[in-house]
Scaffold this motif. Sequence first.
Motif, PDB file in Angstrom:
ATOM      1  N   SER A 515       0.847  -1.190   0.000  1.00  0.00           N
ATOM      2  CA  SER A 515       0.000   0.000   0.000  1.00  0.00           C
ATOM      3  C   SER A 515       0.882   1.240   0.000  1.00  0.00           C
ATOM      4  CB  SER A 515      -0.927   0.010   1.216  1.00  0.00           C
ATOM      5  OG  SER A 515      -0.197   0.261   2.393  1.00  0.00           O
ATOM      6  N   GLU A 634     -10.698  -8.155  -1.140  1.00  0.00           N
ATOM      7  CA  GLU A 634     -10.563  -6.904  -1.885  1.00  0.00           C
ATOM      8  C   GLU A 634     -10.830  -7.169  -3.342  1.00  0.00           C
ATOM      9  OE1 GLU A 634      -7.232  -3.428  -2.548  1.00  0.00           O
ATOM     10  OE2 GLU A 634      -7.213  -4.641  -0.723  1.00  0.00           O
ATOM     11  N   LEU A 722     -14.195   0.354  -3.826  1.00  0.00           N
ATOM     12  CA  LEU A 722     -13.929   1.571  -3.056  1.00  0.00           C
ATOM     13  C   LEU A 722     -14.025   2.769  -3.989  1.00  0.00           C
ATOM     14  CD1 LEU A 722     -13.089   2.794  -0.316  1.00  0.00           C
ATOM     15  CD2 LEU A 722     -10.717   2.603  -1.073  1.00  0.00           C
ATOM     16  N   LYS A 752     -14.860   6.435   2.503  1.00  0.00           N
ATOM     17  CA  LYS A 752     -14.397   5.182   3.090  1.00  0.00           C
ATOM     18  C   LYS A 752     -12.885   5.081   2.988  1.00  0.00           C
ATOM     19  CE  LYS A 752     -18.669   2.702   1.883  1.00  0.00           C
ATOM     20  NZ  LYS A 752     -19.229   1.543   1.112  1.00  0.00           N
ATOM     21  N   GLU A 753     -12.285   4.525   4.033  1.00  0.00           N
ATOM     22  CA  GLU A 753     -10.836   4.316   4.083  1.00  0.00           C
ATOM     23  C   GLU A 753     -10.082   5.604   3.745  1.00  0.00           C
ATOM     24  OE1 GLU A 753      -9.451   0.877   2.027  1.00  0.00           O
ATOM     25  OE2 GLU A 753     -11.281  -0.260   2.394  1.00  0.00           O
ATOM     26  N   ASN A 801      -7.985   8.628  -0.784  1.00  0.00           N
ATOM     27  CA  ASN A 801      -7.996   7.279  -0.218  1.00  0.00           C
ATOM     28  C   ASN A 801      -7.330   6.354  -1.229  1.00  0.00           C
ATOM     29  OD1 ASN A 801      -9.888   6.890  -2.232  1.00  0.00           O
ATOM     30  ND2 ASN A 801     -11.568   6.340  -0.856  1.00  0.00           N
TER      31      ASN A 801
END
Length: 1577
Positions: A515, A634, A722, A752-753, A801
């Motif tokens: 990430s 995911e 996402l 989100k996130e 994000n």
Amino acid sequence: MSLPFYQRHHQHFDRTYRHKELESTLSQYQKEEKSKSAIYTHGSSAYSQAAALAYRQGSASYDQQSMLSSHDLAEAYAHGSSVHSKRASAYSLGSESISTKAEAYRLGSELVNRKAEAYRLGYETYRGLKGSSKMREEQSLKLSPRAKRAKQSLLSEEKENTAVDYVVPVFTGRQTHVSGITDTEEERIKESAAYIARRNLFATGEGISATKKITSSSVEEDKNISRKVTIRETAERTALKKTLRETEEFHRKLNEDSLLHAPDFVIKPRSHTIWEKQNVKLHCTVTGWPEPRLTWYKNNVPINVHTHPGKYVIESRYGMHSLEINKCDFEDTAQYRASAMNVKGELSAYASLVVKRYKGEFDETCFHAGTVTLPISFGVTPHGYASRFEIHFVDKFEVSFGREGETMSLGCTVIIHPDIKRFQPEIQWYRNGGLITPSKWVKTHWSGERATLTLTHANKEDEGLYTLRVVMGDYYEQYSAYVFVRDADADIPGAPASPLDVKCLDANKDYVIISWKQPAVDGGNPILGYFIDKCEVGTTHWSQCNETPVKFARFPVTGLIEGRSYIFRVRAVNNAGISIPSRVSEAVAALDPADRARLRSHPSAPWTGQIIVTEEEPTEGIVPGPPSDLHVTEATKNYVVLSWKPPCERGHEGVMYFVEKCVAGTENWQRVNTEIPVKSPRFALFDLAEGKSYRFRVRCCNSAGIGEPSEATEATVVGDKLDIPSSPSHVIPTRNTDTSVVITWTESKDAKELVGYYTEASKVGSGHWEPCNNNPVKGARFTCQGLTTGDHYTFRVRAVNAAGLSEYSQESEAIEVKAAIATPSPPYDITVLESVRDSMVLGWKQPKNIGGAEITGYYVNYREVIGGAPGEWREANIKAVSERAYRVHDLKENTTYQFQVAAANLAGLGIPSPASQSFKCEEWTIAVPGPPHDVSCSEVRKDSLVLLWKPPIYVGRSPVTGFYIDMKETNATGEHWKSVNEKATASKYLKISGLKEGTSYVFRIRAANKAGVGKPSDSTDPVVAETRPGTKEVVVEVDDNGVISLNFECDQMSSDSKFIWSKNYEPIDDDSRLLIDTKGGKSKAVFKDLSEEDLGVYSCVVTDTDGVSSSYTIDEEEMKRLLALSHEHKFPIIPLKSELAVEILEKGQVRFWMQAEKLSGNSKVNFVFNDKEIVNGEKYKMKIDRNTGLIEMVMDRLEDEDEGTYTFQLLDGKATSQSSLVLIGDVFQKLQTAAEFQRQEWFRKQGPHFVEYLGWEVTPECNVLLKCKVANIKKETHIVWYKDEREIMVDEQHDFKDGVCTLLITEFSKKDAGIYEVILKDDRGKDKSILKLVEAAFADLMTEVCKVIALSATELKIQSTEEGIRLYSFVNYYLEDLRVSWSHNEAKIKYTERVKTGVTGEQIWLQINEPTPNDKGKYIMELFDGKTGHTKVVDLSGQAYDEAFAEFQRLKAAAIAEKNRARVLGGLPDVVTIQEGKALNLTCSVWGNPVPEISWLKNEKLLVGDDHVILKFESGKHACFTITSVSTVDSGRYSLVVKNQYGTERSDFTVSVFIPEGEGSEIPQPEAGKGNKKTKA
């Protein structure tokens, strides 16, 4: 808890041996003991008396019973008891450790009698230091009879390095607090308490039976202990004397004159304005004797620290007192009072605290002790002694800016008082609240005085809020500042910045998820995606993990080799190129976390970082069962990640996995990893069809076979789950400092996130955006640093994000960068408005600088002046007054006073004004009124202003009937005051007109009653009559509903500015007539029902600005106009933006159109021609756009029968409107002709055509360029040029790329006159353009050519020649039509043989031969182009002439010399090759005037003629050189030298003689020359 033996014996020598877990246990134990303490009472007089009584009782008991006491010690105790009893409460202020000892004593006090109890209560309370050191030393001796290393003694500086058998921990000072349990554990405390009890029992003879079983060895040990105790207590006695002596010295300093003094505040508490959840500390310093007792009040209610534990911390030290309020909330907004009291009296000081509530999510990381300093708290030192440590930061690091790759260093000097060498602080560094550990990226250093942190290679990951925390035991101080790291320059221009914060997640045997965070800068082009690179630890080879860029900021990397460690990096890519790589991630090992317990890891060579993994040997082959809990963790459009749990039935053998997929709705299962099974219970599937639904299942396998599949997952649609977050909103900037702005925003909804936010700033008008942060920030608040003071900036925010970056928020309003509010400056011009026997009314002017915030009130002080000597200042008011007038009470009649005033705002209390002049308090008895006060100016314009004032306090013997206004220019003298109004005005305002723009004025007011006119007021401050840029006026509006309102707008508002409306300059109290509505920088006053009651002057003032104000007068006439306009709006007609109009379209169509302001969906339109309605059809094309209100009708052609009147009628509800257009007669004919022409033009433009017809221009090179602009051309289109109907051959074919065709004519002249024509043609048609360059047109062109030639002329320059002086100028090109004339000293020059003019090439010159002084002067060359003359001037006089004439004479002389100098004209060869025995005869011509002298040289030596060499010079012109019979001796270099008075010249030649050897012998060939080598001098 019990300690291991090695820690028991050595811990009291070296604290570093203690284990961290033990440290935390001890810290927890200490906190528990502190919570049990009953001694912690602050400021309690009852407890102070009890403690003093306990001390006296314990001291007496101890003096009688202690076997180790001495008479001197008793005297010292007796001497200090009276003093120390008063300070007992101060000694008990931080005595958590003393209470802990008391608890320890009670735990082991079964054998302690009353005397021991008295000792504990009294002696320990007063001298806890002594008891703690004894207990510690007894315990240390018991544990270890002899120290294994030298222990530092703190007896005195002289004995600091002396090795002794004891340790006396002495802390000198007025307040000494000791905690003896910091370095001891529970068992040691109990043992020490038991020893004290036994010692007291032995001293009194009680409890002997309890020790009858003592062995001989224990008796010996007690003797040793007794000897050492005696030595130790002797040292303690010395330390006690030193403490008493220092205490007495301190008291003497406090009370040098031995007199009583009332309390006095040396430093008063200061007001504060803070944010919620911040800490604040109020400080004050009080003097007086006896030392005053200080109590803190909140809104006149005493503050009790016990009712709010942890909320308030009150401290007193050396006369310095402080109140700390922790985590302030809105309810803490109050007035706080510090009251100091002793026997001489009581004195109070006040401070206000304003806690601002932040509208939005609070970011606590923004408020650290670096901004509001933490208190000097009672701390426990690392070695267990309780003391107060003052920690200060000096030479602090400020907000820092760096760039990626640079080395940055943060440093701060730390001062700790008292400075005890044994006690070193713990230095901690934090980034964004997280503790920083040293690494290859971060280095920390502590020199003993300065703490530094170095970023060896700064990256954007290093950006954040850095905090330096200095820890001393349980107490710490910290300081914070932000560090910004900019992007490094991209290797490729336009490439994006590097990603940041690369992390490895969910690592397994052969799989890891990477990430990262997206960069803030994309290089000007959107980021297309990211490449992930990996490198095995121990190698330098990087390999790319993905072939195509991924846009999602997470990516699964598969194919790792189990047991090996890897590092990763990420690169961003856009259309311009690839960014530089990010900082590498932390190394991660490819291991299964679930299997770590079963794996035996043996590290191989350290440099590789590999881990060799071995598994348990399988005992029996079992086919594994199906995996469980299979699910999709995911899913993006690039990949899908599966996760599952290993099967329960798998035996002792490791398992691997096969993954299968099928399209949802089918059972056609396909194995994904057909060749190699995966080892990790994670798998990433790529190359799935975006938008399709899939199901997945997994099988296990080992050496025994392949197991059953797991349960299939639910159908999963391939795509990004996402979403990119929505953009933030409501970006609000707020002033902070002169280089920073705080921005807040509303966070993205349903994000989100969320990783954080990027902020950007732009100078207003620049259009260029710069990132404020390169590392995403959490929360909805950020301080943008590094801005330019005084500039205006706008801001925007975007969220980020893993899916990407949101759209930018809307830009914020512009804000000027300048510091936030400050305290106001002093008021001034204090005057007395009224005086009676015991009071006086004061007036003053508002401070010139209010500090950026509205003034909340004023404080008045006064003092008596007796015999010209002023006394002490006294407070006239405790509560602030809002008006600029105040009555001071309780004054003495016929006494003279001075006054001072201080203003306060949200930032606190400002500096008081200087003392006013002296005023005598006496009864006023005059008949006329006193002076008006509070005179101010408003609505200042270039020719007018409004003057406001308040009536006098003292009205005289009759009421005030009116006011007179005086004015004068600021610089004028007193006799220039003139009255503005001849008749007194009853109002308290007046608009003064007729001012001169830019002139400064002052004004004053006089009140009048029946008795006469009173004393004038103080004059106003100077006011310049000017209308400032951006000044706006109150505007009256009537909306569509007929509502009448006054509107005022201000673009200079601060965050605290307000709109204040008034009627006739009085506050509006009745809201039944007027409704005020304010939004942002606009305010509206709405009339509910305008009538005669509302007549008057309405003014609006914006506070906290530089006098922004305006007014509007509503009289009867204006009221009638507004009511009529309101009636029209209530019964409206459809407003039209444009009446009916006609225009011709491109194809020759005729368009009739009109536009209404707005149309509803139910509106209708009727089209009428000559009173007949027409409808949409073949002839009329009608269209209505109700969104824009546009109505149009198009006719293809305009025929003769279409002449007439056209009308569009609109109907929208009750509202109607219409517009007509008359097309009759010449108007119609002109329109019809224009339409037909446009129609023909349109047909022409269907083929190649001219957009701009042929024209000409003259280039700077004086050439003529014929050009035209064409359109609608193609490859086959040809262009042909003609002159006088003859085709012009063009060398190159035009490519039409720029749509411009040109023909360049160089050196244009009369022969180029004629008619030029250019033709465009192809299969679609042709078009032509003609340009006639004859007669007048040609003359105009020639004039322009001559003008350009004349403009190209250079400045006149002076050149000397051998004939004379030449003046010249160059042009780009000379044309005969350009007429040149010269003048000398304003007279035309007549050209003669001596003075000539001419043109040579591009040079225009004037030659003056044999110049004389008469030729000096100014020369002008005029170039006439046919219309205008262009001149060039040069001054040939003075030095210019002298230099030119000298150069002319030099050149003339040089020419004569060159003409007459001696020279060899020719005849001598360069090389002569001759056979031996031959005769050599050479002859050359010589010239010179006078006849030159000649000489011959051979090999640089003079050659004299003889019979062998014959030298002749005939007639002064011919020189002969003869050798009768040459031989080898004659070979050499010969020279002929000719010389006369003008110069010398030399001609060289070489003679080479050879001897023949036969017929085939070769003649040697010397170097060839191109003639005589001549040298002249």
